[in-house]
Motif scaffolding. Sequence first.
Motif, short mmCIF file in Angstrom:
data_model
loop_
_atom_site.label_atom_id
_atom_site.label_comp_id
_atom_site.label_asym_id
_atom_site.label_seq_id
_atom_site.Cartn_x
_atom_site.Cartn_y
_atom_site.Cartn_z
N ASN A 1 -55.16 47.24 -61.88
CA ASN A 1 -56.41 48.00 -61.99
C ASN A 1 -56.24 49.35 -62.68
N VAL B 1 -59.55 51.29 -63.02
CA VAL B 1 -60.67 50.34 -63.05
C VAL B 1 -60.95 49.86 -61.64
N ASP B 2 -62.19 49.96 -61.23
CA ASP B 2 -62.55 49.50 -59.90
C ASP B 2 -62.37 47.98 -59.83
N PRO B 3 -61.74 47.50 -58.73
CA PRO B 3 -61.50 46.05 -58.66
C PRO B 3 -62.78 45.23 -58.59
N GLU B 4 -63.88 45.82 -58.13
CA GLU B 4 -65.09 45.03 -57.92
C GLU B 4 -66.25 45.42 -58.84
N ALA B 5 -66.43 46.71 -59.06
CA ALA B 5 -67.63 47.17 -59.79
C ALA B 5 -67.31 47.47 -61.25
N VAL C 1 -67.09 49.80 -63.27
CA VAL C 1 -67.02 51.25 -63.36
C VAL C 1 -65.54 51.66 -63.32
N LYS D 1 -61.18 47.08 -51.94
CA LYS D 1 -61.89 48.35 -51.90
C LYS D 1 -62.27 48.72 -50.45
N PRO E 1 -69.29 54.00 -56.52
CA PRO E 1 -67.95 54.57 -56.44
C PRO E 1 -66.91 53.77 -57.22
N VAL E 2 -65.88 54.47 -57.63
CA VAL E 2 -64.71 53.84 -58.23
C VAL E 2 -63.60 53.95 -57.22
N TRP E 3 -63.00 52.82 -56.93
CA TRP E 3 -61.84 52.84 -56.03
C TRP E 3 -60.59 52.74 -56.91
N PRO F 1 -56.88 52.41 -56.52
CA PRO F 1 -55.83 52.17 -55.51
C PRO F 1 -54.59 53.01 -55.77
#
Lengths: 654, 278
Positions: A224, A252-256, A258, B145, B162-164, B166
């Motif tokens: 990510n 990089v967000d894993p789901e969204a 964004v 997330k 939101p941006v996660w 990790p």
Amino acid sequence: MSRKTRIGKTSRRAALLTALILGIGLVACSENEPPEKQVIVLGFDGMDYLYTQRLMEEGRMPNFSRVAETGGFGPLATAVPPQSPVAWSNFITGMDSGGHGIFDFVHRDPDSMQPYMSTSRTEGEEKSLKVGKYKFPLVGAEFKLLRHGTPFWELLEEHGVESHIYRIPANYPPSGLASRELSGMGTPDILGTPGTFSFYTSDIFVNERQMSGGAIYALDFWENRAEGRLHGPENIYLRRRQTLSTDFTLHVDPEAPVAKLVVGDEERILAVGEWSDWVPIEFEMIPTQTLPAMGRFYLRSLKPEVELYVSPLQVDPMNPAFPISTPPSFAEELARRTGRFYTQGMPEDTKTLTGDVFTREEFLAQAKITGDEILKQYEHVLDDFDAGLLFYYFGNLDLICHMMFRATDPAHPAYDPERDPEYLKIVEGIYEAFDKIVGYTLDNMPENAKLIVMSDHGFSSWRRAFHLNNWLIENDYMVLKNPAKVGGTNIYSNVDWSRTRAYGLGLNGLFINVADRESNGIVPASERDALIAEISEKLLAEIDPQTGEPAVTKMYKLEDTYSGEYLGLGPDLQVGYNKGTRCSFESAIGDLTDEVISDNHSEWSGDHCMDHTKVPGILLTTDELARPAKSLKELGGSVLAEFGIDWTETATGG
Amino acid sequence: MTWINSALRAVFDAALAPFSGLPEMAGLTLVSLICAIGMLWVFKRTSNQNALAAVKSRIHAGLFEIRLFNDNLPAIFRAQTQILKANAKYLWHSLPPLLWIIVPFVFIVAQLQFHYGYRGLQPGDSVLLTVRLSEDADALTVEGKPRAALELPAGLEAEAGPVWAPALREMSWRIGAREPGDYSPVITFEGDRLEKSVRVVDEITRLSPHRVAKGFVAELVYPAEAPFDSEQGIESVEISYPDREVNFFGWRTHWMVAFFILTIVFAFLLRKPMGVTI
């Protein structure tokens, strides 16, 4: 009471009385003084006379019509050739190319036979102190404006009239002669180029490569996180050549859809399809010195591949690495008031569209950002303006028309009847938007100010590309070392100069390979005129086999067209292409293809580098000018005449 | 640490409130003046004033000697050695007051930083709100997330996220300021609720870019907002307020530069009226 105290009180009373008398006097004088003159000149690059006239007749440019009714509206003759740097230099100096020394976007060095940017040059200082792997330049780089002549605002300032000159082309670095200047067309990005974007992708099948106006880079992507490197100019503090760079990370967000962008201490969140604001970037040159820059980021996609566009890295107006304003602190002052802004001369990134990196919508979104920034600044400077001259330049129309003009021309070879009609609204819409700028100005300018709206040239659909160098080969004026090798070569690397009599360079220029002038010249000076006449005759007789029309309608011989001390910089002939035809991109930079005339399938579908009589600009004024102007060369003198200043002595064309 | 910060916040908020609508230099000048007076008072009380005066006299004597005997090299070397020794003694005698001064100065600077180091948000500004998880919160996040949500009051608006991330253990939102005001957005994270102050304000006031979990060092560095219970698995909540520059006689600079210059100038001006040898 001591004598000292008495004297003190008497002196104070006398001073007060004097101040009172002077004050009353000043008030009295000011009542009799004529109000200070205010002239506003709006420069609309590329606004076409016929197109404007038609939209005015259709009632779609009401503010233009309103001004035309009380003042005047008409065509304004452009320069030979009708290229922006040449045309604006004519306006600025009142001279033609022979006087100001700008004949094209590019000139050629007759010694090296290499092209260079015609309007400015940066010269590094060779003397430096060398310590280990470092070298410390003893003198800073010199930024040279190559346009010669006296800008009309120099005379204004000499006569005590403040001039505010914003973004006028061919004025980088700023002349330093106006009260306020912001450089425009010709201002490079941080790499010193007209604009080099970067495009990053995680697609492993895309090769990293340089392309016209940009570069494609691979992104290292794992867990990510994508990591890339921003590329700067060469590090002047290192003895071994090495370019500056700085890293960035995209989380990089894993789901969204964004991502979070991290560049140095700067962090931004971007959704897919979103542009960042200006992100300040610092390139470390040596531990105590950094090169400030800034860029805008556009997150194009995250799935299936991460795609990130980075604008050409710009001179940061908050901390300019190059001179971009007069006084030097003005760029920062403006940025503090209106926010950071594109400082690169032609900020609309057309190369993204011609290079298939952006869609038309994405290009237009970027062009809107540039247009909005410039408009926002205009509102501020107009608000501040109270006396003297305000010149403000808008380049949005020109560059959008370059990319969208085929929508106005169903006969264009690349016209798509299904998709293009919707882009007609874009072209007409930008004319309407510029009409609103005029309306805004009328509503907000000082009460008795005179408004002059002008453009440097008009516009035409560009249907046919003329490969001048191929024409020269076909007619035995140019000879190749290896006739089988054409296209994609270095400039002139395949040309056999010992047998070449003429060559094309620039969008309209044709040079004779004159002995003792060009490094490998073979044409005796005594035969030059005859060769010019022969080539001119043949080019004028060239018929486009597809249209049956002449490809060229006018040929301009150097000494018959221009006068002044810089004739040596210009091409021996300027080619006046027929309306609809223009020199090909390949030929303009000295490259070759395998045909002489071809359909123009480029996204760059509109142009004006044709016979200058076919693409006049516009002149719109709220009142009759004190000194009428029919051409750009005369208009600077007209502006001066508004302030009662005569320019005939310094400008050859005035 | 928590109660000290709480008390200091109250004192500085009250003391600087009259200057909130004025240019930055108004409040800073007063604080510099008070600091200079305080510094001189501490210096007078905690230093050996006689010894300092004697050492300074020796330095002056050495300087005069160099001027008078500028054609006598051995004399110049002797004088320079004397000056160096006297300088070392001067530093030694200055050490006790400096040690007394340094602690309150750390607290003062820390408080001032959150009044003058940042600019309040303006309507139209966009900033990041970032929640950083502590390392012991990994168990909550390795599978993907974290379930975090942001509740924004009217006047603030979520623009993106939101941006996660990790790798950073950070959850970030981009929020936009719409209306002036003092706000307390709430972050709910795994059932816990956490507030963070956000100020959309034009005047000079205390701004808290970081709200941190309880802990001596974290609270010492970020005293501008009450800490939260560290058991929530969150290390800090951050708002990226823009940096502020102060106009110091036309020179735009960091407040600390102006503060130290003014404090030193006031100290020199007041040393004689206060009878302090420095």
